[in-house]
Enzyme design. Structure first.
Site, PDB file in Angstrom:
ATOM      1  CD  GLU A 140      -2.604  -1.048   2.655  1.00  0.00           C
ATOM      2  OE1 GLU A 140      -2.735  -0.002   3.311  1.00  0.00           O
ATOM      3  OE2 GLU A 140      -2.967  -2.159   3.048  1.00  0.00           O
TER       4      GLU A 140
ATOM      5  CB  CYS B 230       2.675   7.469   3.108  1.00  0.00           C
ATOM      6  SG  CYS B 230       3.059   6.266   4.397  1.00  0.00           S
TER       7      CYS B 230
ATOM      8  CD  GLU C 103      12.198  -0.508  11.209  1.00  0.00           C
ATOM      9  OE1 GLU C 103      11.309  -0.098  11.952  1.00  0.00           O
ATOM     10  OE2 GLU C 103      13.098   0.241  10.748  1.00  0.00           O
TER      11      GLU C 103
ATOM     12  CB  CYS D 286      -0.421   1.471   7.953  1.00  0.00           C
ATOM     13  SG  CYS D 286       0.996   0.475   7.530  1.00  0.00           S
TER      14      CYS D 286
HETATM   15  S1  SF4 Z   1       3.948  -0.242  13.040  1.00  0.00           S
HETATM   16 FE1  SF4 Z   1       3.488  -2.007  11.728  1.00  0.00          FE
HETATM   17  S2  SF4 Z   1       4.697  -1.662   9.883  1.00  0.00           S
HETATM   18 FE2  SF4 Z   1       5.550  -0.313  11.467  1.00  0.00          FE
HETATM   19  S3  SF4 Z   1       7.188  -1.514  12.429  1.00  0.00           S
HETATM   20 FE3  SF4 Z   1       5.356  -1.903  13.647  1.00  0.00          FE
HETATM   21  S4  SF4 Z   1       4.461  -3.771  12.758  1.00  0.00           S
HETATM   22 FE4  SF4 Z   1       5.927  -2.949  11.268  1.00  0.00          FE
END
Ligand code: SF4
Length: 343
Positions: free
Chosen positions: A92, A105, A160, A333
């Site tokens: 996405e 984003c 990440e 997200c």
């Molecule tokens: S918020 Fe979601 S995408 Fe971001 S590091 Fe944590 S698990 Fe991963």
């Protein structure tokens, strides 16, 4: 013979490729520029010779990701995209319009292995890293579809980014390249859940980008309950890495703080957070939780959010509440991708 994906080449690699075809090196720049204008067909690269076009078609192609679904907000100009990658995986991206320009984003991985308790992207784990050119293609595809120039990029979608480090750095360099996107490093933001050794490495990279650290809690107990990475790199270690980053780059760090009702949004949490961040060159982005179906967390009410912000401000911490964009297409997200996968 397997064809070469020209979009996966840096300019230097493209020049090498063109030389091997026995063509003058300047051709590489011409092709490179076309690719970043969103052109994928050699015939439409109008300054190439017919002979070169024919030879390119034999040995090369311009890879691309495709728009699988698109959701447009009716209340603001936010658009969410689900892109299908060449291997059928999906990611996405979001386009957001602000008074200062349009921001994209971008996702850096398919899924995510980090296991944050409030996040949909991590359900199902990490499938694979994105190649730098796939990240770049998220931007190209958004620009091409919307006919708008992207002026800021935040790597804050699924994944990440610092666990896909080399591809991320190449992506940032291409965003900055005058022949590609020509976006100043200062308009690029990379978000991390707190991979300490990689923050230190990024500090030494010499790229004046903005680092956004997902903090989401003022102490280790709460943070560990929300973010498993905190067991590995607890808050004080993380803040030491942030101080190092600030010292090396002279850049202000952004701390992202998702407010979750009765978990991390109390007045005590706001006071603890103020203590933790005092004397740090930073800004706190307070983000009202975007609830994920099937998770127990609830959004804080508006008065709590304002109170939390006020306590930070009263303690001299720069803080703002992030405006909710595209609230009518408000899948958090990772939710769109997951919902499409389970269909
Ligand atoms: S918020 Fe979601 S995408 Fe971001 S590091 Fe944590 S698990 Fe991963």
């Amino acid at each position: 013979m397997e064809k070469t994906n020209l979009k996966s080449l840096t300019l230097t690699q493209m020049e090498e490729f063109i030389k091997q075809l026995g063509e003058p090196v300047y051709r590489a720049k011409q092709i490179f520029k076309w690719i970043y204008k969103g052109q994928t067909e050699f015939e439409k690269m109008t300054d190439l010779s017919k002979d070169l076009i024919a030879r390119l078609k034999d040995c090369a192609y311009v890879g691309k990701i495709d728009i699988y679904k698109k959701y447009e907000s009716e209340i603001d100009e936010t658009t969410k995209y689900v892109f299908a990658l060449e291997d059928g995986q999906m990611v996405e991206s979001v386009k957001m319009k602000y008074s200062f320009g349009t921001t994209a984003c971008i996702s850096s991985q398919v899924g995510c292995s980090m296991g944050c308790a409030f996040c949909a992207s991590t359900e199902g784990g990490m499938v694979r890293n994105l190649a730098w050119w796939e990240m770049a293609d998220e931007v190209i595809a958004i620009e091409k579809d919307s006919n708008v120039k992207i002026s800021r990029v935040v790597v804050m979608g699924s994944g990440e980014p610092l666990l896909n480090y080399d591809e991320l750095i190449q992506f940032l360099r291409i965003l900055n390249s005058p022949l590609a996107f020509n976006i100043s490093y200062r308009r690029l933001t990379v978000s991390t859940c707190g991979i300490v050794p990689k923050i230190i490495r990024l500090a030494e990279e010499g790229l004046p980008i903005t680092l956004a650290v997902s903090l989401h809690a003022p102490n280790d107990d709460i943070r560990s309950s929300l973010m498993p990475i905190n067991e590995r790199y607890p808050i004080l270690q993380l803040l030491d890495a942030c101080k190092y980053y600030i010292m090396k780059t002279k850049r202000r760090i952004t701390f992202e703080y998702i407010l979750i009702s009765d978990i991390n949004d109390t007045e005590q949490c706001a006071c603890e957070l103020s203590n933790l961040l005092k004397d740090l060159l930073c800004h706190v982005n307070l983000i009202p939780l975007n609830p994920v179906e099937g998770k127990k967390f609830k959004k804080s009410d508006d008065s709590r959010i304002r109170k939390f912000e006020q306590i930070l401000l009263n303690n001299g911490i720069s803080a703002t509440v992030r405006r909710e964009m595209g609230s009518d297409i408000n899948a958090a997200c990772g939710q769109l991708r997951r919902s499409l996968l389970v269909r």
